[in-house]
Design an enzyme around this catalytic site. Sequence first.
Site, short mmCIF file in Angstrom:
data_model
loop_
_atom_site.label_atom_id
_atom_site.label_comp_id
_atom_site.label_asym_id
_atom_site.label_seq_id
_atom_site.Cartn_x
_atom_site.Cartn_y
_atom_site.Cartn_z
N LYS A 30 -33.65 -8.71 -1.67
CA LYS A 30 -34.50 -7.55 -1.72
C LYS A 30 -35.41 -7.41 -0.22
O LYS A 30 -35.64 -6.32 0.23
CB LYS A 30 -35.55 -7.24 -2.98
CG LYS A 30 -34.36 -6.96 -4.24
CD LYS A 30 -35.38 -6.68 -5.21
CE LYS A 30 -34.92 -6.54 -6.45
NZ LYS A 30 -33.41 -5.66 -6.73
N LYS A 48 -20.84 -7.13 -6.87
CA LYS A 48 -20.82 -7.49 -8.46
C LYS A 48 -20.89 -6.39 -9.09
O LYS A 48 -21.53 -5.35 -8.86
CB LYS A 48 -21.88 -8.54 -8.51
CG LYS A 48 -21.87 -8.81 -9.99
CD LYS A 48 -23.12 -10.08 -9.96
CE LYS A 48 -24.62 -9.24 -10.53
NZ LYS A 48 -25.43 -9.72 -11.58
N LYS A 79 -25.86 -3.63 -12.90
CA LYS A 79 -26.60 -2.63 -13.72
C LYS A 79 -27.45 -1.74 -12.61
O LYS A 79 -27.45 -0.51 -12.65
CB LYS A 79 -27.82 -2.97 -14.66
CG LYS A 79 -27.29 -3.67 -15.88
CD LYS A 79 -28.35 -4.11 -16.82
CE LYS A 79 -28.15 -5.46 -17.20
NZ LYS A 79 -28.75 -6.36 -16.49
P1 ATP Z 1 -27.27 -6.88 -12.83
O1 ATP Z 1 -27.05 -7.43 -11.74
O2 ATP Z 1 -26.16 -6.25 -13.79
O3 ATP Z 1 -28.63 -6.21 -13.25
P2 ATP Z 1 -28.16 -9.66 -13.68
O4 ATP Z 1 -26.88 -10.53 -13.31
O5 ATP Z 1 -28.96 -9.53 -12.74
O6 ATP Z 1 -27.50 -8.17 -13.84
P3 ATP Z 1 -28.47 -9.68 -16.61
O7 ATP Z 1 -28.05 -8.50 -16.91
O8 ATP Z 1 -29.42 -10.39 -17.26
O9 ATP Z 1 -28.79 -9.88 -15.00
O10 ATP Z 1 -27.12 -11.08 -16.48
C1 ATP Z 1 -26.58 -11.56 -17.84
C2 ATP Z 1 -25.53 -12.34 -17.73
O11 ATP Z 1 -24.45 -11.83 -17.30
C3 ATP Z 1 -25.97 -13.59 -16.74
O12 ATP Z 1 -25.26 -14.57 -17.07
C4 ATP Z 1 -25.12 -13.00 -15.54
O13 ATP Z 1 -24.81 -14.27 -14.76
C5 ATP Z 1 -23.92 -12.41 -16.14
N1 ATP Z 1 -23.44 -11.27 -15.55
C6 ATP Z 1 -24.05 -10.16 -14.76
N2 ATP Z 1 -23.38 -9.65 -13.98
C7 ATP Z 1 -22.13 -10.13 -14.04
C8 ATP Z 1 -20.94 -9.93 -13.45
N3 ATP Z 1 -20.66 -8.62 -12.82
N4 ATP Z 1 -19.70 -10.60 -13.82
C9 ATP Z 1 -19.72 -11.81 -14.35
N5 ATP Z 1 -21.18 -12.05 -15.00
C10 ATP Z 1 -22.11 -11.19 -15.01
#
Ligand code: ATP
Length: 334
Positions: free
Chosen positions: A112, A195, A198
Amino acid sequence: MKKRMLSGIKPSGQLHLGNYIGALRNFVRYQDDYEMVVFIANLHCITVPQEPTALQTNLRDAAALYIASGLDPQKATIFLQSDVMAHSQLSFILQSHSYLGELNRMTQYKDKVAKGETELTVGLYTYPTLMAADILIQDAHYVPVGIDQKQHVELTRDIAQRMNNRYKKTLFTIPEPLIEKVGSKIYSLQNVENKMSKSDTTEKDIIYLLDPVKTATKKIMSAVTDSENKIAYDPVNQPGISNLLTIAASLQVQNIDTIVSECKNMQYGAFKKYVADIVAKTLSEIQDKYNEVIESNMLEKVLQDGAEKAAITANNRLAMVQETLGLEIIGGKL
Ligand code: ATP
Ligand code: LTN
């Protein structure tokens, strides 16, 4: 005695297929073999601005989706992070044993900063120390996560080892990340180098677990592919097709080669339909169960029982840490 496994999800938006494949489905797979502790990382959500009503909906939906995905509250301890206050308290103690250099290297914050984003909060910066507290206070041996979270678990190990050495006592179990070979990173359907996330995405990039099945099918049918015209697992040259293969293999619990041999003679349209049907089946099962959970009003009790159970482990560990650090005089808690 079963070893303890812990993980959390940060529902700063609606949960998506990446969360399910990378994290949630593994919590379910492991719940019989480990003492499973899973929570909703609601405090981690507010490290970026949240609209309170939307946040509460996302938290509720996430809790319901945990159960709808197959987590059994009789087997797994399920709770909301802020309901067990010792997590935040240990986080401050861990911050006081972490270095700025370490937190500066954490990609979530670093990326960021690199993008020139301003108004980054202190909470975003110290986010990994709260995650470390979540893990260490619950005495977790294993932490099932997607690949993006590996760095945070490694920091957790470093802090735990440092404190165990400094105070010459096993204050903390040293946790290990558990990252699946297939599905630890699901990519966006449109921007296949990113990836599925969200944040940073448009609606077509991402399949939400609560997307109507028709919508999800449309999104898969319009996923970016390539002009090679062959079904092969080749993430460098065919990232879109490889991502769809990973999704299908993960949801079918089959290896990628099996899916490739099943689909190798298909045109891209037929292959997408094949993957869309697998996704649709998973989503409908989850959504049926989700509706039951919401209608049953069981959530409050599950979260209350889970928090009470989690608080016992957390309060014991926090008391031990505070005493070891010389922080306590009366040892009481108000
Ligand atoms: P985002 O990037 O979607 O905001 P994040 O990874 O920062 O999500 P969480 O939503 O809390 O945070 O992720 C919860 C779990 O899901 C974590 O173990 C993360 O590694 C896994 N995860 C998130 N996105 C993916 C993805 N695209 N593929 C596989 N695992 C994922
Ligand atoms: N940072 C994690 C969510 C999370 C977590 C944890 C995961 C918070 N605390 C402890 C595992 C263990 C994420 O997925 N964004």
